[in-house]
Design a protein around this motif. Structure first.
Motif, PDB file in Angstrom:
ATOM      1  N   ARG A   1      41.280  30.506  37.276  1.00  0.00           N
ATOM      2  CA  ARG A   1      41.028  29.742  38.829  1.00  0.00           C
ATOM      3  C   ARG A   1      42.325  29.737  39.224  1.00  0.00           C
ATOM      4  NH1 ARG A   1      37.045  26.949  40.287  1.00  0.00           N
ATOM      5  NH2 ARG A   1      35.929  26.622  38.389  1.00  0.00           N
TER       6      ARG A   1
ATOM      7  N   PRO B   1      40.238  30.586  44.042  1.00  0.00           N
ATOM      8  CA  PRO B   1      39.496  31.580  43.735  1.00  0.00           C
ATOM      9  C   PRO B   1      39.243  31.857  42.168  1.00  0.00           C
ATOM     10  CG  PRO B   1      41.624  32.532  44.251  1.00  0.00           C
ATOM     11  CD  PRO B   1      41.651  31.083  44.634  1.00  0.00           C
TER      12      PRO B   1
ATOM     13  N   GLU C   1      38.351  34.248  38.931  1.00  0.00           N
ATOM     14  CA  GLU C   1      38.308  35.909  38.601  1.00  0.00           C
ATOM     15  C   GLU C   1      38.026  35.907  36.928  1.00  0.00           C
ATOM     16  OE1 GLU C   1      42.561  37.353  37.169  1.00  0.00           O
ATOM     17  OE2 GLU C   1      42.581  36.778  39.263  1.00  0.00           O
ATOM     18  N   TYR C   2      37.377  37.151  36.502  1.00  0.00           N
ATOM     19  CA  TYR C   2      37.215  37.178  35.058  1.00  0.00           C
ATOM     20  C   TYR C   2      37.462  38.513  34.678  1.00  0.00           C
ATOM     21  CZ  TYR C   2      32.510  39.343  36.066  1.00  0.00           C
ATOM     22  OH  TYR C   2      31.398  40.285  36.485  1.00  0.00           O
ATOM     23  N   ARG C   3      37.682  38.595  33.354  1.00  0.00           N
ATOM     24  CA  ARG C   3      37.458  40.012  32.797  1.00  0.00           C
ATOM     25  C   ARG C   3      36.821  39.764  31.235  1.00  0.00           C
ATOM     26  NH1 ARG C   3      42.949  39.439  34.959  1.00  0.00           N
ATOM     27  NH2 ARG C   3      43.627  41.078  35.832  1.00  0.00           N
TER      28      ARG C   3
ATOM     29  N   THR D   1      31.516  39.390  45.611  1.00  0.00           N
ATOM     30  CA  THR D   1      32.498  39.602  44.482  1.00  0.00           C
ATOM     31  C   THR D   1      33.357  40.912  44.759  1.00  0.00           C
ATOM     32  OG1 THR D   1      30.708  40.775  43.389  1.00  0.00           O
ATOM     33  CG2 THR D   1      30.982  38.617  42.579  1.00  0.00           C
ATOM     34  N   ARG D   2      34.412  41.208  44.155  1.00  0.00           N
ATOM     35  CA  ARG D   2      35.086  42.486  44.309  1.00  0.00           C
ATOM     36  C   ARG D   2      35.747  42.919  42.811  1.00  0.00           C
ATOM     37  NH1 ARG D   2      40.745  41.747  46.647  1.00  0.00           N
ATOM     38  NH2 ARG D   2      41.577  41.719  44.630  1.00  0.00           N
ATOM     39  N   MET D   3      35.203  43.975  42.589  1.00  0.00           N
ATOM     40  CA  MET D   3      35.710  44.522  41.274  1.00  0.00           C
ATOM     41  C   MET D   3      36.807  45.342  41.289  1.00  0.00           C
ATOM     42  SD  MET D   3      33.284  46.684  38.389  1.00  0.00           S
ATOM     43  CE  MET D   3      32.048  45.532  38.494  1.00  0.00           C
ATOM     44  N   ASP D   4      37.880  45.200  40.628  1.00  0.00           N
ATOM     45  CA  ASP D   4      39.233  46.208  40.436  1.00  0.00           C
ATOM     46  C   ASP D   4      38.997  46.900  39.171  1.00  0.00           C
ATOM     47  OD1 ASP D   4      39.984  45.203  43.051  1.00  0.00           O
ATOM     48  OD2 ASP D   4      41.254  43.569  41.931  1.00  0.00           O
TER      49      ASP D   4
ATOM     50  N   ARG E   1      38.556  43.717  36.429  1.00  0.00           N
ATOM     51  CA  ARG E   1      38.995  42.296  36.984  1.00  0.00           C
ATOM     52  C   ARG E   1      38.029  42.025  38.024  1.00  0.00           C
ATOM     53  NH1 ARG E   1      42.107  40.864  41.538  1.00  0.00           N
ATOM     54  NH2 ARG E   1      42.617  38.837  41.505  1.00  0.00           N
ATOM     55  N   VAL E   2      37.388  40.922  38.080  1.00  0.00           N
ATOM     56  CA  VAL E   2      36.263  40.771  39.120  1.00  0.00           C
ATOM     57  C   VAL E   2      36.497  39.571  39.785  1.00  0.00           C
ATOM     58  CG1 VAL E   2      33.987  40.086  39.618  1.00  0.00           C
ATOM     59  CG2 VAL E   2      34.302  42.037  37.860  1.00  0.00           C
ATOM     60  N   LEU E   3      37.009  39.559  40.926  1.00  0.00           N
ATOM     61  CA  LEU E   3      37.309  38.258  41.827  1.00  0.00           C
ATOM     62  C   LEU E   3      35.847  37.734  42.636  1.00  0.00           C
ATOM     63  CD1 LEU E   3      39.636  36.524  42.920  1.00  0.00           C
ATOM     64  CD2 LEU E   3      39.775  38.075  45.025  1.00  0.00           C
TER      65      LEU E   3
END
Length: 220
Positions: A105, A145, A147-149, A177-180, A213-215
């Motif tokens: 976070r 924000p 994020e998780y992995r 959500t945005r996935m990198d 990585r997901v935000l």
């Protein structure tokens, strides 16, 4: 190269899952394993994120190997009972590794709570392990924000979101959500490809370089 363009990780170190299922023999002849990950994010009516549910779908070959070993180690036990017992032990084992889950976070790493509602199922010729992680209730906004992995630290197992699924938002009005995708440095890709299942990588947290990585961000 793996089915998704990355090195296929060896399942020779499935935490102590291999020991739990007595899978050491078959695993030696199949050095590739992956997990299709499905994620649901559950929000409170006021918008606070309260839980993250994960479903791990083991690849077909590895699922069959583990099922065979489970049947051999639990003769005479009905399938549902054996799955319940093994699923409970798998989650207890994964606790020491934060269930392969990293959450941050505003850049600060969060403690991962004990999983609940765990279940191991045999569906469509694959093993499905599902569980829920309760979260400290707070709305992920522009200032904080989330994020998780999800990844195997040693990168013996590839964990990527299921390409045939989406990240589900339950009640998260105004949230996205945005996935990198992972972008490991070329030298890490080459290095990972040289490892066999008996080697321990001296690169700490190698799997993180290969993790998505997901935000998670919500309107204020």
């Amino acid at each position: 190269m793996s089915r998704r363009g990355l090195r296929p990780p060896s399942p020779g170190r499935w935490l102590t899952l291999a020991a739990l299922l007595l899978a050491a023999g078959p695993v030696q002849t199949h050095p590739h394993a992956w997990i299709d990950l499905r994620v649901s994010l559950h929000f409170e009516p006021r918008g606070d994120l309260r839980a993250m549910r994960q479903e791990w779908i083991l690849d077909p070959t590895y699922s069959h190997l583990l099922l065979q070993d489970m049947e051999a180690s639990h003769p005479g036990l009905d399938l549902d009972t054996a799955l319940d017992e093994i699923g409970t032990r798998m989650l207890a084992d994964l606790r020491d590794y934060d269930y392969f889950t990293e959450m941050r976070r505003a850049g600060d790493r969060l403690a991962i709570p004990d999983a609940r509602e765990g279940r191991l199922e045999w569906r469509q010729r694959r093993l499905h392990l599902s569980f829920e992680l309760p979260l400290q209730q707070r709305r992920p906004d522009a200032e904080t924000p989330l994020e998780y992995r999800v990844y195997d630290p040693g990168y013996w197992i590839e964990v990527l979101h299921d390409p045939d699924d989406v990240i589900h938002l339950d009640g998260g009005q105004g949230c996205t959500t945005r996935m990198d995708p992972p972008r490991p440095e070329p030298w890490l890709v080459g290095y990972a490809a040289t490892l066999d299942r008996k080697q321990r990588t001296p690169v700490e947290d190698l799997g993180r370089a290969f993790a998505e990585r997901v935000l998670i961000l919500c309107d204020s």
